[in-house]
Design a protein around this motif. Structure first.
Motif, PDB file in Angstrom:
ATOM      1  N   SER A  36       0.829  -1.207   0.000  1.00  0.00           N
ATOM      2  CA  SER A  36       0.000   0.000   0.000  1.00  0.00           C
ATOM      3  C   SER A  36       0.858   1.250   0.000  1.00  0.00           C
ATOM      4  O   SER A  36       0.465   2.278  -0.567  1.00  0.00           O
ATOM      5  CB  SER A  36      -0.927  -0.005   1.224  1.00  0.00           C
ATOM      6  OG  SER A  36      -0.168  -0.085   2.427  1.00  0.00           O
ATOM      7  N   GLY A  37       2.036   1.176   0.628  1.00  0.00           N
ATOM      8  CA  GLY A  37       2.933   2.329   0.644  1.00  0.00           C
ATOM      9  C   GLY A  37       3.436   2.670  -0.749  1.00  0.00           C
ATOM     10  O   GLY A  37       3.445   3.840  -1.149  1.00  0.00           O
ATOM     11  N   ARG A  38       3.856   1.673  -1.501  1.00  0.00           N
ATOM     12  CA  ARG A  38       4.324   1.922  -2.867  1.00  0.00           C
ATOM     13  C   ARG A  38       3.184   2.386  -3.759  1.00  0.00           C
ATOM     14  O   ARG A  38       3.379   3.229  -4.639  1.00  0.00           O
ATOM     15  CB  ARG A  38       4.956   0.653  -3.430  1.00  0.00           C
ATOM     16  CG  ARG A  38       6.223   0.225  -2.691  1.00  0.00           C
ATOM     17  CD  ARG A  38       6.699  -1.137  -3.138  1.00  0.00           C
ATOM     18  NE  ARG A  38       7.802  -1.616  -2.322  1.00  0.00           N
ATOM     19  CZ  ARG A  38       8.318  -2.831  -2.393  1.00  0.00           C
ATOM     20  NH1 ARG A  38       7.816  -3.714  -3.260  1.00  0.00           N
ATOM     21  NH2 ARG A  38       9.327  -3.185  -1.606  1.00  0.00           N
ATOM     22  N   ASP A  39       2.000   1.836  -3.546  1.00  0.00           N
ATOM     23  CA  ASP A  39       0.850   2.244  -4.335  1.00  0.00           C
ATOM     24  C   ASP A  39       0.510   3.703  -4.073  1.00  0.00           C
ATOM     25  O   ASP A  39       0.233   4.471  -5.008  1.00  0.00           O
ATOM     26  CB  ASP A  39      -0.342   1.350  -3.991  1.00  0.00           C
ATOM     27  CG  ASP A  39      -1.571   1.671  -4.827  1.00  0.00           C
ATOM     28  OD1 ASP A  39      -1.512   1.506  -6.055  1.00  0.00           O
ATOM     29  OD2 ASP A  39      -2.588   2.083  -4.242  1.00  0.00           O
ATOM     30  N   LEU A  86       5.365  10.478   5.853  1.00  0.00           N
ATOM     31  CA  LEU A  86       4.696  10.413   7.158  1.00  0.00           C
ATOM     32  C   LEU A  86       3.331   9.752   7.028  1.00  0.00           C
ATOM     33  O   LEU A  86       2.946   8.913   7.854  1.00  0.00           O
ATOM     34  CB  LEU A  86       4.554  11.817   7.737  1.00  0.00           C
ATOM     35  CG  LEU A  86       3.823  11.917   9.076  1.00  0.00           C
ATOM     36  CD1 LEU A  86       4.574  11.140  10.159  1.00  0.00           C
ATOM     37  CD2 LEU A  86       3.659  13.382   9.481  1.00  0.00           C
ATOM     38  N   ILE A  87       2.581  10.098   5.978  1.00  0.00           N
ATOM     39  CA  ILE A  87       1.261   9.487   5.772  1.00  0.00           C
ATOM     40  C   ILE A  87       1.394   7.991   5.509  1.00  0.00           C
ATOM     41  O   ILE A  87       0.645   7.178   6.057  1.00  0.00           O
ATOM     42  CB  ILE A  87       0.544  10.188   4.607  1.00  0.00           C
ATOM     43  CG1 ILE A  87       0.216  11.632   4.975  1.00  0.00           C
ATOM     44  CG2 ILE A  87      -0.739   9.438   4.237  1.00  0.00           C
ATOM     45  CD1 ILE A  87      -0.370  12.435   3.833  1.00  0.00           C
ATOM     46  N   ILE A  88       2.359   7.612   4.671  1.00  0.00           N
ATOM     47  CA  ILE A  88       2.545   6.198   4.336  1.00  0.00           C
ATOM     48  C   ILE A  88       2.915   5.395   5.579  1.00  0.00           C
ATOM     49  O   ILE A  88       2.406   4.290   5.802  1.00  0.00           O
ATOM     50  CB  ILE A  88       3.626   6.059   3.249  1.00  0.00           C
ATOM     51  CG1 ILE A  88       3.100   6.598   1.913  1.00  0.00           C
ATOM     52  CG2 ILE A  88       4.046   4.595   3.084  1.00  0.00           C
ATOM     53  CD1 ILE A  88       4.152   6.676   0.829  1.00  0.00           C
ATOM     54  N   LEU A  89       3.806   5.945   6.402  1.00  0.00           N
ATOM     55  CA  LEU A  89       4.238   5.227   7.604  1.00  0.00           C
ATOM     56  C   LEU A  89       3.141   5.142   8.659  1.00  0.00           C
ATOM     57  O   LEU A  89       3.156   4.225   9.492  1.00  0.00           O
ATOM     58  CB  LEU A  89       5.471   5.908   8.203  1.00  0.00           C
ATOM     59  CG  LEU A  89       6.755   5.830   7.369  1.00  0.00           C
ATOM     60  CD1 LEU A  89       7.872   6.615   8.045  1.00  0.00           C
ATOM     61  CD2 LEU A  89       7.177   4.381   7.161  1.00  0.00           C
ATOM     62  N   SER A  90       2.197   6.071   8.628  1.00  0.00           N
ATOM     63  CA  SER A  90       1.129   6.065   9.635  1.00  0.00           C
ATOM     64  C   SER A  90      -0.044   5.171   9.251  1.00  0.00           C
ATOM     65  O   SER A  90      -0.873   4.846  10.106  1.00  0.00           O
ATOM     66  CB  SER A  90       0.624   7.497   9.859  1.00  0.00           C
ATOM     67  OG  SER A  90       0.063   8.030   8.666  1.00  0.00           O
ATOM     68  N   LEU A  91      -0.121   4.768   7.970  1.00  0.00           N
ATOM     69  CA  LEU A  91      -1.220   3.906   7.546  1.00  0.00           C
ATOM     70  C   LEU A  91      -0.931   2.452   7.886  1.00  0.00           C
ATOM     71  O   LEU A  91       0.228   2.024   7.862  1.00  0.00           O
ATOM     72  CB  LEU A  91      -1.437   4.043   6.035  1.00  0.00           C
ATOM     73  CG  LEU A  91      -1.947   5.396   5.534  1.00  0.00           C
ATOM     74  CD1 LEU A  91      -2.036   5.388   4.011  1.00  0.00           C
ATOM     75  CD2 LEU A  91      -3.310   5.717   6.136  1.00  0.00           C
ATOM     76  N   PRO A  92      -1.949   1.666   8.213  1.00  0.00           N
ATOM     77  CA  PRO A  92      -1.723   0.229   8.461  1.00  0.00           C
ATOM     78  C   PRO A  92      -1.254  -0.466   7.196  1.00  0.00           C
ATOM     79  O   PRO A  92      -1.790  -0.208   6.109  1.00  0.00           O
ATOM     80  CB  PRO A  92      -3.109  -0.277   8.906  1.00  0.00           C
ATOM     81  CG  PRO A  92      -4.078   0.730   8.379  1.00  0.00           C
ATOM     82  CD  PRO A  92      -3.367   2.036   8.391  1.00  0.00           C
ATOM     83  N   PRO A  93      -0.253  -1.330   7.283  1.00  0.00           N
ATOM     84  CA  PRO A  93       0.276  -1.995   6.070  1.00  0.00           C
ATOM     85  C   PRO A  93      -0.742  -2.963   5.480  1.00  0.00           C
ATOM     86  O   PRO A  93      -1.537  -3.575   6.188  1.00  0.00           O
ATOM     87  CB  PRO A  93       1.519  -2.725   6.586  1.00  0.00           C
ATOM     88  CG  PRO A  93       1.263  -2.923   8.048  1.00  0.00           C
ATOM     89  CD  PRO A  93       0.460  -1.740   8.493  1.00  0.00           C
ATOM     90  N   ARG A  94      -0.684  -3.103   4.176  1.00  0.00           N
ATOM     91  CA  ARG A  94      -1.515  -4.057   3.451  1.00  0.00           C
ATOM     92  C   ARG A  94      -0.894  -4.280   2.085  1.00  0.00           C
ATOM     93  O   ARG A  94      -0.015  -3.540   1.667  1.00  0.00           O
ATOM     94  CB  ARG A  94      -2.959  -3.593   3.335  1.00  0.00           C
ATOM     95  CG  ARG A  94      -3.166  -2.280   2.614  1.00  0.00           C
ATOM     96  CD  ARG A  94      -4.647  -1.927   2.549  1.00  0.00           C
ATOM     97  NE  ARG A  94      -5.249  -1.882   3.863  1.00  0.00           N
ATOM     98  CZ  ARG A  94      -6.530  -2.116   4.110  1.00  0.00           C
ATOM     99  NH1 ARG A  94      -7.344  -2.413   3.115  1.00  0.00           N
ATOM    100  NH2 ARG A  94      -7.012  -2.056   5.325  1.00  0.00           N
ATOM    101  N   LEU A  95      -1.362  -5.311   1.405  1.00  0.00           N
ATOM    102  CA  LEU A  95      -0.895  -5.625   0.063  1.00  0.00           C
ATOM    103  C   LEU A  95      -1.984  -5.293  -0.942  1.00  0.00           C
ATOM    104  O   LEU A  95      -3.170  -5.537  -0.695  1.00  0.00           O
ATOM    105  CB  LEU A  95      -0.519  -7.105  -0.060  1.00  0.00           C
ATOM    106  CG  LEU A  95       0.553  -7.617   0.901  1.00  0.00           C
ATOM    107  CD1 LEU A  95       0.838  -9.094   0.637  1.00  0.00           C
ATOM    108  CD2 LEU A  95       1.830  -6.808   0.803  1.00  0.00           C
ATOM    109  N   ILE A  96      -1.591  -4.734  -2.084  1.00  0.00           N
ATOM    110  CA  ILE A  96      -2.512  -4.366  -3.152  1.00  0.00           C
ATOM    111  C   ILE A  96      -2.243  -5.282  -4.340  1.00  0.00           C
ATOM    112  O   ILE A  96      -1.085  -5.464  -4.738  1.00  0.00           O
ATOM    113  CB  ILE A  96      -2.335  -2.899  -3.569  1.00  0.00           C
ATOM    114  CG1 ILE A  96      -2.331  -1.982  -2.340  1.00  0.00           C
ATOM    115  CG2 ILE A  96      -3.423  -2.494  -4.548  1.00  0.00           C
ATOM    116  CD1 ILE A  96      -3.630  -1.940  -1.594  1.00  0.00           C
ATOM    117  N   ILE A  97      -3.299  -5.867  -4.894  1.00  0.00           N
ATOM    118  CA  ILE A  97      -3.165  -6.760  -6.044  1.00  0.00           C
ATOM    119  C   ILE A  97      -3.967  -6.187  -7.204  1.00  0.00           C
ATOM    120  O   ILE A  97      -5.185  -6.023  -7.119  1.00  0.00           O
ATOM    121  CB  ILE A  97      -3.660  -8.192  -5.727  1.00  0.00           C
ATOM    122  CG1 ILE A  97      -2.898  -8.766  -4.537  1.00  0.00           C
ATOM    123  CG2 ILE A  97      -3.477  -9.097  -6.934  1.00  0.00           C
ATOM    124  CD1 ILE A  97      -3.577  -8.617  -3.216  1.00  0.00           C
TER     125      ILE A  97
END
Length: 220
Positions: A36-39, A86-97
């Motif tokens: 989700s961070g890369r997305d 900062l926004i990316i690090l504060s979001l819960p991690p997940r995978l996007i397909i």
């Protein structure tokens, strides 16, 4: 004219590139698994032009620009990058397909989870994978008719190493997973081509105006 040609080019060019790239991935390649961070980082790059002609123009630091000149844009870009980090690090991690629906992700996700926990089990009715040894329950979000889905965890304290291992395993397993041919990326490709064509026509017919607008935008 109520808008500047350079502003239009600056806003549409990154967005067109993003739509073309994502549309091609969804239409022509195997399912793409990313974080989700890369997305979100890719989406922020696509919208950086809109940010430059919108909020950055509205809150432009004129006093700093008088001292630093065009270098002030480097600091604004750095501020934007730090804010997005900062926004990316504060979001819960997940995978996007991209390129696979939620139902099509379940079986590859189960095999990927079994690489980390051989006791992993699939709850097909709730689209969940339970990993009892690790104490982790994964869920797959997404509509069955869409070719985009997400993998998230109910637990919030999972390590980056866990997500990295799951990402690599899911990428490996989904390569051979059967997926239905959808055309969700076709709309993105068409819209991206329309935007890119508009930009190219504007550059072709108004090169002097765009060059002048770039100088005015860069030097304040």
């Amino acid at each position: 004219m109520w808008f500047e040609p350079f502003a239009v080019v600056l806003a549409l060019l990154p967005l067109a590139a993003y739509l073309l790239l994502l549309g091609a991935v969804r239409l022509f390649s195997r399912p793409l698994v990313t974080t989700s961070g890369r997305d979100l980082a890719a989406l922020s790059v696509a919208l950086v032009g809109w940010l430059a002609i919108g909020p950055m123009e509205l809150f432009f630091p004129g006093t700093a620009a008088a001292t630093l000149g065009p270098y002030v844009w480097l600091f604004l870009l750095l501020f934007f990058m730090l804010s997005m980090t900062l926004i990316i690090l504060s979001l819960p991690p997940r995978l996007i397909i991209y390129g696979a629906s939620a139902g099509e992700v379940l079986t590859p996700l189960l095999r990927a989870a079994q690489r980390l926990d051989p006791q992993a089990e699939l709850d097909d009715a709730h689209r969940q994978v339970w990993m009892p040894t690790l104490g982790v329950r994964l869920r797959v979000d997404g509509h069955s008719h869409f070719d985009t889905s997400q993998v998230a965890a109910f637990e919030q304290n999972l390590t980056p190493q866990f997500w990295q291992h799951l990402l690599g395993s899911l990428r490996y397993e989904i390569k051979t997973a059967p997926t239905a041919q959808r055309f969700g990326g076709l709309g993105m490709l068409v819209f991206g081509l329309l935007l890119l064509s508009s930009v190219m026509l504007m550059v072709w017919f108004q090169p002097a105006e765009i060059a002048s607008g770039f100088k005015q935008w860069l030097w304040r």
